[in-house]
Design an enzyme around this catalytic site. Structure first.
Site, mmCIF file in Angstrom:
data_model
loop_
_atom_site.group_PDB
_atom_site.id
_atom_site.type_symbol
_atom_site.label_atom_id
_atom_site.label_comp_id
_atom_site.label_asym_id
_atom_site.label_seq_id
_atom_site.Cartn_x
_atom_site.Cartn_y
_atom_site.Cartn_z
ATOM 1 N N LYS A 1 -9.011 2.809 -2.234
ATOM 2 C CA LYS A 1 -9.330 2.121 -0.989
ATOM 3 C C LYS A 1 -10.728 2.504 -0.527
ATOM 4 O O LYS A 1 -11.130 3.672 -0.595
ATOM 5 C CB LYS A 1 -8.295 2.490 0.065
ATOM 6 C CG LYS A 1 -8.385 1.731 1.378
ATOM 7 C CD LYS A 1 -7.186 2.076 2.260
ATOM 8 C CE LYS A 1 -7.167 1.285 3.548
ATOM 9 N NZ LYS A 1 -5.935 1.560 4.348
ATOM 10 N N CYS B 1 -5.561 -2.946 2.262
ATOM 11 C CA CYS B 1 -5.366 -3.026 3.710
ATOM 12 C C CYS B 1 -6.665 -3.193 4.505
ATOM 13 O O CYS B 1 -7.223 -4.265 4.576
ATOM 14 C CB CYS B 1 -4.575 -1.813 4.192
ATOM 15 S SG CYS B 1 -3.793 -2.104 5.812
ATOM 16 N N GLU C 1 0.836 -1.203 0.000
ATOM 17 C CA GLU C 1 0.000 0.000 0.000
ATOM 18 C C GLU C 1 0.872 1.254 0.000
ATOM 19 O O GLU C 1 1.839 1.359 0.767
ATOM 20 C CB GLU C 1 -0.880 -0.042 1.246
ATOM 21 C CG GLU C 1 -1.767 1.157 1.471
ATOM 22 C CD GLU C 1 -2.552 1.044 2.773
ATOM 23 O OE1 GLU C 1 -3.527 1.808 2.932
ATOM 24 O OE2 GLU C 1 -2.194 0.197 3.621
#
Length: 690
Positions: free
Chosen positions: A129, A185, A60
């Protein structure tokens, strides 16, 4: 005649068997130095491509570093990240590998934490994300916006118009089982991760670009998280995390990378490494597809969540995999899929299987109100294990072991060794024991049939064998009637699969069978486990070890007068080591014979896999491809044509493993008059040697 070298290479290429080599990279980084980070990433991409990978994933925000905090709102850093992306993109032009890197990206006057999916100079898509952690040590909502808040479905980036959004799937057209989804994540730490819906939409390879600082116990939880997500989604899951170079102001980083396939770990990186590094794994894409086909609740979930599934967009790509080179499978394929190679796991497996068999037998005896068992004891593996299960069942029910009525019934080919072992076994177990010579009754049957053997002529045909087998079974059932007992069956899963049982006799028919879903290779270890785990002692232990060292034989044809060799089961139907391997991948996954042969070749080409010191035969058996193909041909012919009628009417028996059973009530259904043509045709694609 050996196959053409081109065919050999084609057979040895993992991509031709629906595997894909994938990789996760953990580059060393510098905070807010995109050029350095791009250079480190680029080195790993080149290495991944050279290693045959078709996909490589990085952490990430890897082009900027994760710990930039408010620097993310500095234009110089954001411009530098786009320049770094351009560098990586340019380097990808000559590499046939999908690359996924993390970076901050501006869109709609907002900033997003993104993954860029690249292939050969093309940006296939940008995935923002969805879930931004803003608790504990995380402050992402301070800098970034959720992908759900994005207005645009496309962005202009580096001169390309690029699909943008969290609901993108990336599908190589030349690999039909390969469909990729990306999340970042925190997305996987939520109650319903985006990848769950992506899997329902068809994604088989789920990717997570993570940073994930390390705290005590977190590594173990990552394993649980990734394992469970891959298992629930029936998918492969790649997980990356940030390593050396991230800020240690308040946090520490271990650079853990993981690859799981349907709950099974394929690869894990070294943690706390100071150097950039890669992990590789070869994932079985067909396995994921087969599992989804088999598990009907997966399809039902697609229907229930149809609205979310319909929101996904697919980006096609031509991966241009070279299928003509030899690219052997770099993956451990256990030789014994029914038997764990690890001693502790193997013992646990034996304990559980044994407990299942005992519990099932106790239940059958309790529900029937019958307190006695009749069992034919041959001195071989299957009847030995059935007797051990029966003894434990009697103990648990508080009944004397003499309620087990054991009969050994020598015939015309019974050897002195097995007969002695049968008597020693029954004595050491403490059951009732009796010997019944079946030869006189068999002679009467030969006379009634007009068989030459009744006149003293040695004609050892199928009738000669089946008369003996049938006579033993006839005695057992009449003895059970007479004694008010149940006949306990002994035949195992391997014999049912190969049709290596005489219809209506003891290895096929009984009142109840505890072995019918246990393969021969596992029976072997169950007997050894009982001998070595303290369940028996003294002569009982020794006779079990002696039985394990005895040639597997039906003992229905007398030993050769010339050589003294006894009738060998494996000489007729092939080695059980291979046949159980063939059975597992055919029954559990429905793989074609050519793929089963490919896997078997991999399993037996590694001389260390599955070689247990206590099993001398394992060290001896190193099967070449010609033997694998020959044995598989026997399996295909016997399994798919001519044996199902025996399986259709098997007695009740507990299913013990997820590897499958052949009971038409519990697992397997097929027509008794099917053909094996398509399986044999596929097997013909396999070369004799490579």
């Amino acid at each position: 005649m050996s196959a053409h070298p081109h065919q050999n290479q084609h057979f040895l290429n993992l991509y031709n068997h629906d595997f894909a080599r994938i990789a996760v990279g953990v580059p060393r980084c510098r905070i807010a130095d995109p050029a350095f980070n791009a250079a480190e990433t680029q080195k790993l991409i080149i290495d991944a491509a050279a290693g045959g990978a078709s996909l490589v994933v990085f952490p990430e925000l890897g082009l900027s570093a994760y710990t930039c905090d408010d620097l993310f709102h500095q234009r110089a850093l954001l411009d530098g990240c786009e320049a770094a992306l351009a560098t990586v993109l340019d380097a990808s032009k000559d590499l046939k590998i999908i690359t996924i890197v993390g970076l901050p990206l501006r869109a709609d006057h907002r900033l997003f934490n993104c993954a860029a999916v690249l292939y050969r100079g093309r940006i296939l898509g940008i995935v923002p994300k969805t879930y931004l952690p803003n608790y504990g040590e995380f402050y992402e909502a301070r800098q970034f916006n959720s992908g759900d808040d994005a207005l645009s479905t496309e962005v202009s980036l580096l001169g390309q118009t690029v699909p943008f959004g969290s609901k993108l799937l990336f599908a190589p057209r030349d690999m039909p089982f390969f469909k990729i989804h990306v999340e970042i994540c925190e997305d996987v730490w939520t109650p319903i991760p985006p990848s769950s819906f992506a899997a329902l939409a068809g994604a088989t390879v789920l990717v997570n670009l993570s940073a994930s600082n390390i705290t005590v116990g977190k590594s173990g939880y990552r394993h649980q998280l990734v394992s469970q997500q891959s298992a629930r989604c029936l998918a492969t899951y790649l997980y990356s995390s940030a390593g050396a170079g991230e800020s240690s102001t308040d946090l520490a980083w271990d650079g853990q990378a993981l690859i799981y396939e349907n709950g099974d770990k394929l690869a894990e990186s070294e943690r706390f490494s100071d150097e950039s590094h890669l992990i590789f794994a070869d994932t079985d894409l067909e396995r994921m597809s087969r599992e989804r086909m088999r598990q009907t609740s997966f399809g039902q979930s697609v229907r229930v969540h149809a609205a979310q599934v319909s929101e996904f967009r697919t980006v096609d790509v031509e991966l241009e995999v070279d299928r003509e080179q030899a690219l052997p499978l770099s993956r451990v394929v256990p030789r014994y899929p029914y038997v764990p190679a690890d001693r502790t796991r193997r013992d646990d497996r034996c304990q559980e299987v044994y407990s299942i068999q005992v519990q099932a037998l106790v239940q059958r005896l309790t529900s029937s109100g019958i307190k006695k068992l009749v069992l034919g004891v041959s001195g071989g593996l299957d009847s030995t294990h059935a007797l051990l299960v029966a003894a434990e069942a009697m103990d648990r029910m508080g009944l004397p072991r003499t309620n087990i009525l054991g009969y050994t019934m020598p015939g015309f080919a019974t050897g002195a060794r097995t007969l002695q072992q049968a008597h020693r076994l029954m004595t050491s177990i403490g059951c009732y024991a009796q010997e019944i010579d079946i030869r006189p009754s068999c002679q009467q049957m030969f006379k009634d049939l007009g068989h030459p053997f009744a006149e003293g002529k040695p004609q050892y045909d199928i009738t000669f064998e089946n008369v003996q087998a049938g006579e033993r079974t006839n005695h057992l059932f009449r003895l059970a009637n007479h004694q008010g007992a149940l006949v306990l069956g002994t035949g195992d899963l391997s014999e049912l699969a190969l049709g290596w049982c005489t219809y209506g006799v003891g290895d096929h028919m009984s009142h109840y069978n505890v072995n019918a879903s246990v393969p021969k290779t596992l029976i072997r270890h169950l007997v050894r486990w009982v001998a070595e785990a303290g369940h028996v002692s003294g002569d009982a232990r020794q006779v079990l070890l002696d039985i394990l060292d005895t040639e597997i034989s039906p003992e229905l044809v007398p030993a050769s007068e010339d050589t003294g060799a006894v009738q060998s089961t494996e000489a007729s139907i092939g080695a059980y080591d291979l046949q159980d391997f063939n059975l597992f991948y055919t029954l559990r996954y429905g793989f074609a014979p050519s793929k089963v042969a490919f896997l078997a070749h991999r399993a037996w080409s590694d001389k260390e896999v599955g070689a247990w010191p206590e099993e001398a035969h394992v060290l001896r058996n190193q099967f070449e491809l010609a033997a694998i193909k020959r044995t598989l041909r026997i399996f295909v012919g016997r399994f798919f044509r001519g044996s199902q009628f025996k399986r259709t009417c098997v007695p009740n028996s507990p299913k013990v493993g997820s590897g499958g059973s052949l009971s038409p009530r519990g697992d397997w259904r097929m027509p008794s008059d099917s053909e094996s043509v398509v399986w044999l045709a596929d097997l013909d694609r396999v070369p004799e040697q490579v």
